[in-house]
Design an enzyme around this catalytic site. Structure first.
Site, PDB file in Angstrom:
ATOM      1  N   LEU A  60      62.336  45.976  53.080  1.00 55.10           N
ATOM      2  CA  LEU A  60      62.654  46.439  54.442  1.00 55.10           C
ATOM      3  C   LEU A  60      61.457  47.089  55.140  1.00 55.10           C
ATOM      4  CD1 LEU A  60      66.373  47.619  54.177  1.00 55.10           C
ATOM      5  CD2 LEU A  60      65.441  45.326  54.462  1.00 55.10           C
ATOM      6  N   ASN A  91      57.262  48.166  47.335  1.00 55.82           N
ATOM      7  CA  ASN A  91      55.905  47.848  47.814  1.00 55.82           C
ATOM      8  C   ASN A  91      55.724  48.131  49.304  1.00 55.82           C
ATOM      9  OD1 ASN A  91      57.484  45.626  48.649  1.00 55.82           O
ATOM     10  ND2 ASN A  91      55.814  44.161  48.401  1.00 55.82           N
ATOM     11  N   ASP A 149      57.401  44.942  42.133  1.00 59.80           N
ATOM     12  CA  ASP A 149      57.496  43.647  42.801  1.00 59.80           C
ATOM     13  C   ASP A 149      56.466  43.459  43.913  1.00 59.80           C
ATOM     14  OD1 ASP A 149      58.781  41.092  43.329  1.00 59.80           O
ATOM     15  OD2 ASP A 149      59.163  42.011  45.263  1.00 59.80           O
ATOM     16  N   HIS A 229      63.144  36.612  41.110  1.00 57.13           N
ATOM     17  CA  HIS A 229      62.906  35.269  41.664  1.00 57.13           C
ATOM     18  C   HIS A 229      62.422  34.215  40.648  1.00 57.13           C
ATOM     19  CE1 HIS A 229      59.045  37.308  42.022  1.00 57.13           C
ATOM     20  NE2 HIS A 229      59.331  37.869  43.188  1.00 57.13           N
ATOM     21  N   ASP A 302      65.152  38.100  48.268  1.00 52.78           N
ATOM     22  CA  ASP A 302      63.718  38.378  48.417  1.00 52.78           C
ATOM     23  C   ASP A 302      63.333  38.337  49.906  1.00 52.78           C
ATOM     24  OD1 ASP A 302      61.085  38.949  47.892  1.00 52.78           O
ATOM     25  OD2 ASP A 302      60.624  37.018  46.963  1.00 52.78           O
TER      26      ASP A 302
HETATM   27  C1  NCD Z   1      57.043  39.699  48.871  1.00 50.14           C
HETATM   28  C2  NCD Z   1      56.582  40.606  49.982  1.00 50.14           C
HETATM   29  O1  NCD Z   1      56.190  40.077  51.046  1.00 50.14           O
HETATM   30  O2  NCD Z   1      56.632  41.826  49.866  1.00 50.14           O
HETATM   31  N1  NCD Z   1      56.529  38.380  49.094  1.00 50.14           N
HETATM   32  C3  NCD Z   1      56.976  37.231  48.577  1.00 50.14           C
HETATM   33  O3  NCD Z   1      56.369  36.200  48.829  1.00 50.14           O
HETATM   34  N2  NCD Z   1      58.044  37.160  47.836  1.00 50.14           N
HETATM   35  C4  NCD Z   1      56.674  40.261  47.546  1.00 50.14           C
HETATM   36  C5  NCD Z   1      57.361  39.601  46.388  1.00 50.14           C
HETATM   37  O4  NCD Z   1      58.605  39.598  46.288  1.00 50.14           O
HETATM   38  O5  NCD Z   1      56.685  39.108  45.518  1.00 50.14           O
HETATM   39 ZN    ZN Z   2      58.150  39.302  43.901  1.00 46.32          ZN
END
Ligand code: NCD
Ligand code: ZN
Length: 426
Positions: A60, A91, A149, A229, A302
């Site tokens: 978010l 993150n 993540d 994922h 995700d």
């Molecule tokens: C995610 C992000 O943008 O924070 N990006 C992605 O491609 N999935 C990070 C993640 O889930 O690896």
């Molecule tokens: Zn990820």
């Protein structure tokens, strides 16, 4: 508190009933439930009623990138997608690596009130992979899941300690499985398509080697480990093996890895860049089978919002990540229900009950019966709609589904008896 009646709804797509909701709870469910005294009556028109959806994996972007998504806009997107609880990854900027930051995320979600937003705590400080966070303290600040993540916890010694602490504090450890040495400069799945387009490839082994290592660690050190994922056929084979040995491993798959393949990359549209990358047809098929037979436990979106300046650039420079909250139910309905592979009970299981169970949420993913919390989603399975980025509730518009038509549409979402989203009446 007011009494809401949902009439002519079909819990799990089964027989038609009325549902009475009072004081945030389901008061009664049945064919003969009297709805005449309700303050508000909502005609369900034979639509499918599901327990509110739970998403274990969203981004978010608050704090730090509120220009692309906030806890408020993300909650709106979640409610519109049928979700009543989401877990937002650590993150952000700053990284959610201290209790007060986790508290702040939780409190913002609660004061906005459209969706329960659970903070995910990072495993290592600053996502740097070097020093563990205070997992014990954070677990007292609404953190039930820890993850770096976006980055993989590559260092085996750090991962070992994290698994041991996760066991001690009984929290879930979610790994973004990617051996970064094998994915340097990669922007696409390593295969014929990447070769044809001249893109550096992200091999399956970069994911599978970490899943295999973590599986063995969880076997020997015992913490609850979750694979974020899952994207390859080989990961499915490893998970099958892990589950045969009654390991505590759980796994998620995204709607995009179930629906899309790297053939989409021919467009060079940055919205198709994601981590892990879109794979090949055989991976998609293996992932679908794995979800059907429980080798993969849940669907998680995700949801990864990015600004147009990060997406409308050369494919190799586009940031990885795609929106997911507002399209996931429609995709799962298409891939499984409309294809005749599964029913709505299955959708309730993989999008609500199992994630709630894995995260030990006592008030989510509950049966639709009297006495349970009124966390509900009403879905019209046959209401064709087209994905238009500008109509999404999300602040960002990086959807890979632009222009695609789906059939299932969320008509109403309810959190503890309060309507958090309602579709406009056509
Ligand atoms: C995610 C992000 O943008 O924070 N990006 C992605 O491609 N999935 C990070 C993640 O889930 O690896
Ligand atoms: Zn990820």
């Amino acid at each position: 508190m007011s009494v809401i009646a949902l009439t002519n709804v079909r819990p799990y797509g089964e027989s038609t009933v009325n549902v009475l909701i009072k004081d945030g709870q389901i008061a009664s469910v049945g064919e003969d439930v009297d709805t005449s005294k309700a303050d508000e009556v909502l005609d369900g028109q034979g639509w499918v009623l599901l327990p509110g959806l739970v998403d274990m994996h969203v981004h978010l972007r608050e704090p730090g990138r509120e220009d692309t998504e906030t806890i408020a806009t993300g909650s709106d997107a979640a409610a519109k997608g049928g979700f009543t609880a989401v877990f937002t990854m650590a993150n952000t900027r700053p990284v959610i690596d201290q209790p007060f930051l986790a508290e702040a995320v939780w409190n913002k979600g609660q004061s906005y009130g459209k969706c329960d937003v659970y903070p995910v705590g990072s495993i290592t400080q600053g996502l740097e992979g070097k020093q563990l966070t205070e997992m014990g303290l954070m677990s007292k600040s609404h953190v039930r899941m820890f993850s770096d993540d976006g980055k993989c916890v590559n260092d085996p010694q750090i991962m070992r300690r994290a698994i041991e602490y996760a066991k001690a504090y009984d929290v879930l450890l979610a790994q973004h499985a990617e051996d970064h040495r094998l994915t340097e400069d990669a922007s696409a799945h390593e295969g014929p398509m990447a070769a044809k387009l001249g893109l550096r490839g992200w091999p399956r082994v970069a994911e599978e080697s970490i899943v295999a290592r973590d599986m063995i660690m969880s076997r020997d050190y015992g913490g609850r480990l979750h694979v974020c994922h899952a994207s390859t056929e080989g990961t499915v084979q490893l998970l099958r093996l892990a589950k045969q040995h009654s390991s505590k491993i759980t796994a998620e798959v995204t709607p995009h890895h179930l629906l899309l393949t790297d053939e989409k990359l021919e467009t060079f549209n940055g919205n198709f860049r994601v981590n892990p990358p879109l794979r090949e047809h055989r991976d998609t098929i293996a992932l679908r089978d794995a979800l059907l037979n429980g080798i993969i436990d849940v669907v998680a979106t995700d949801h990864a919002p990015h600004g147009s300046e990060e997406k409308c650039v050369e494919f190799e420079h586009a940031k990885p990540g795609m929106l997911g909250l507002e399209t996931s139910l429609a995709i799962i309905a298409r891939v499984f229900v409309e294809a005749g592979l599964a029913d709505w009970r299955f959708v309730a299981k993989v999008m609500s009950e199992r994630p709630a169970e894995i995260l030990r949420l006592e008030d989510q993913g509950r049966p639709i019966t009297a006495g349970e919390p009124a966390n509900l989603t009403l879905v019209d399975p046959n209401s064709p709609w087209t994905v238009e980025p500008e109509e999404l509730a999300s602040k960002a518009s990086n959807t890979p589904y632009e222009g695609m038509q789906f059939n299932a549409q969320v008509k109403m979402t309810m959190l503890r008896g309060a309507i958090t989203y309602q579709a406009d009446n056509e």
